[in-house]
Design an enzyme around this catalytic site. Sequence first.
Site, PDB file in Angstrom:
ATOM      1  N   LYS A 111       0.821  -1.218   0.000  1.00 36.43           N
ATOM      2  CA  LYS A 111       0.000   0.000   0.000  1.00 36.43           C
ATOM      3  C   LYS A 111       0.848   1.259   0.000  1.00 36.43           C
ATOM      4  CE  LYS A 111      -4.418  -1.658   1.407  1.00 36.43           C
ATOM      5  NZ  LYS A 111      -5.635  -1.531   2.173  1.00 36.43           N
ATOM      6  N   LYS A 194      -4.841  -9.194  -6.508  1.00 32.41           N
ATOM      7  CA  LYS A 194      -6.159  -9.464  -5.907  1.00 32.41           C
ATOM      8  C   LYS A 194      -7.166  -8.385  -6.311  1.00 32.41           C
ATOM      9  CE  LYS A 194      -6.344  -7.140  -1.496  1.00 32.41           C
ATOM     10  NZ  LYS A 194      -7.227  -7.051  -0.388  1.00 32.41           N
ATOM     11  N   LYS A 197     -10.535  -2.786  -3.701  1.00 36.18           N
ATOM     12  CA  LYS A 197     -11.329  -1.554  -3.745  1.00 36.18           C
ATOM     13  C   LYS A 197     -10.525  -0.415  -4.347  1.00 36.18           C
ATOM     14  CE  LYS A 197     -13.543  -2.282   0.752  1.00 36.18           C
ATOM     15  NZ  LYS A 197     -12.488  -2.502   1.752  1.00 36.18           N
TER      16      LYS A 197
HETATM   17  N1  AQP Z   1      -9.759 -10.064  -3.347  1.00 39.22           N
HETATM   18  C1  AQP Z   1     -10.188 -10.573  -2.209  1.00 39.22           C
HETATM   19  N2  AQP Z   1     -10.522 -11.886  -2.126  1.00 39.22           N
HETATM   20  C2  AQP Z   1     -10.977 -12.420  -0.953  1.00 39.22           C
HETATM   21  N3  AQP Z   1     -11.132 -11.686   0.186  1.00 39.22           N
HETATM   22  C3  AQP Z   1     -10.824 -10.375   0.146  1.00 39.22           C
HETATM   23  N4  AQP Z   1     -10.869  -9.398   1.070  1.00 39.22           N
HETATM   24  C4  AQP Z   1     -10.437  -8.231   0.509  1.00 39.22           C
HETATM   25  N5  AQP Z   1     -10.100  -8.437  -0.777  1.00 39.22           N
HETATM   26  C5  AQP Z   1     -10.324  -9.760  -1.038  1.00 39.22           C
HETATM   27  C6  AQP Z   1     -11.337  -9.582   2.432  1.00 39.22           C
HETATM   28  O1  AQP Z   1     -12.392  -8.664   2.674  1.00 39.22           O
HETATM   29  C7  AQP Z   1     -12.400  -8.283   4.052  1.00 39.22           C
HETATM   30  C8  AQP Z   1     -12.549  -6.793   4.164  1.00 39.22           C
HETATM   31  O2  AQP Z   1     -11.459  -6.173   3.537  1.00 39.22           O
HETATM   32  P1  AQP Z   1     -11.037  -4.693   3.854  1.00 39.22           P
HETATM   33  O3  AQP Z   1     -12.193  -3.812   3.757  1.00 39.22           O
HETATM   34  O4  AQP Z   1     -10.291  -4.649   5.132  1.00 39.22           O
HETATM   35  O5  AQP Z   1     -10.083  -4.353   2.671  1.00 39.22           O
HETATM   36  P2  AQP Z   1      -8.691  -4.955   2.244  1.00 39.22           P
HETATM   37  O6  AQP Z   1      -8.425  -6.296   2.796  1.00 39.22           O
HETATM   38  O7  AQP Z   1      -7.663  -3.903   2.490  1.00 39.22           O
HETATM   39  O8  AQP Z   1      -8.863  -5.172   0.683  1.00 39.22           O
HETATM   40  P3  AQP Z   1      -9.691  -4.354  -0.350  1.00 39.22           P
HETATM   41  O9  AQP Z   1     -11.152  -4.546  -0.068  1.00 39.22           O
HETATM   42  O10 AQP Z   1      -9.301  -4.734  -1.694  1.00 39.22           O
HETATM   43  O11 AQP Z   1      -9.308  -2.854  -0.093  1.00 39.22           O
HETATM   44  P4  AQP Z   1      -7.960  -2.103  -0.538  1.00 39.22           P
HETATM   45  O12 AQP Z   1      -8.019  -1.902  -2.016  1.00 39.22           O
HETATM   46  O13 AQP Z   1      -8.072  -0.810   0.217  1.00 39.22           O
HETATM   47  O14 AQP Z   1      -6.805  -2.961  -0.124  1.00 39.22           O
HETATM   48  C9  AQP Z   1     -11.105  -8.825   4.661  1.00 39.22           C
HETATM   49  O15 AQP Z   1     -11.415  -9.981   5.430  1.00 39.22           O
HETATM   50  C10 AQP Z   1     -10.285  -9.206   3.463  1.00 39.22           C
HETATM   51  O16 AQP Z   1      -9.445 -10.306   3.741  1.00 39.22           O
END
Ligand code: AQP
Length: 332
Positions: A111, A194, A197
């Site tokens: 990040k 992956k 968001k």
């Molecule tokens: N691609 C994914 N496949 C499976 N699980 C996923 N999670 C996130 N991306 C995937 C799971 O969703 C939960 C909530 O995630 P978060 O809101 O904490 O965001 P994150 O893990 O940082 O990933 P994002 O949603 O893609 O956001 P960004 O782009 O900001 O990094 C968690 O349980 C996560 O494991």
Amino acid sequence: MERVFSGAQPTGNLHLGNYLGAIRNWVALQKDFECIFCVVDLHAITVWQEPNELRSNIRELAASMIASGIDPEKHVLFNQSQVSAHAELAWIFNCIARIGWLNRMTQFKEKAGKNRENASLGLYAYPSLMAADILAYKATHVPVGEDQKQHLELTRDIAIKFNNDFGVEFFPQPDPLILGPATRVMSLRDGSKKMSKSDASDMSRINMTDDADTLAKKIRKAKTDPEPLPSEAAGLEGRPEAKNLITIYAALTDANVSDVLVEHGGTQFSGFKQALTDVVVEKLAPITEEMARLKADNTYIDAVLAKGAERADAIAQPILKEVKEIVGFLNR
Ligand code: AQP
């Protein structure tokens, strides 16, 4: 007592990865555990959030959790900033965790990117706040996607070091629950990344708010390779995009990958993508509709979050009080 804690960041663009890797599993766990689900807004501000958007994203995420099947009456649903125990315990954990441990966190490296000097201190300390989220409730089980496994290990290390430093058996070592066939849903544009968001390309992800036409377009344009689908799972090795689409299909239809390949093996992607679109639309449309209905009712969502925060606070405060006694802030 077995207690589940999990959370998601209100950073907009909730996607199919969040749903399959996390929220759908949370819904299932409600049967067997006492569950605490959190909109982790303190985590969200580790990168810049425009305040009006943040306000709206908090409500939207709460609405999507309820629309997906989280029951805010039986279980606890709230936003993190409204329960001060998270921030208070995180500070104590900042003083327990070692810089060397945090230096190993791959999510920070990803990040922060090349511009690490300019990342917020909060982004660096993120895993310590996550440990506080979980341990403020002495949660024993944490359902997460695979990307959070390393942070969970750090939570366990913090719990162990706290217990050792103070000679107590106070915090449990929570277990990650990495459930279902789709623990790591990949980008539609690049099977090695992956679904996320924060990906700049909206075409890379299936948003929970996408309508049927948008879903069809994104799946039609999803990257694939020129070969037909294999008939066995082994044939997906080295074909990350094919593997991802098949895995999504399997997860949404509650089938396993082999069964999907028995049905679709040997066919071209164009036909399979149509079948996948049908399944995605069928499964997501009811959730999307319910989300839209709930999103229009701010009074209801705000009331759910306020009530949830009260209940969460009532669980966390006695635990935090004991922590303060153990650390020496309060007389025992
Ligand atoms: N691609 C994914 N496949 C499976 N699980 C996923 N999670 C996130 N991306 C995937 C799971 O969703 C939960 C909530 O995630 P978060 O809101 O904490 O965001 P994150 O893990 O940082 O990933 P994002 O949603 O893609 O956001 P960004 O782009 O900001 O990094 C968690 O349980 C996560 O494991």
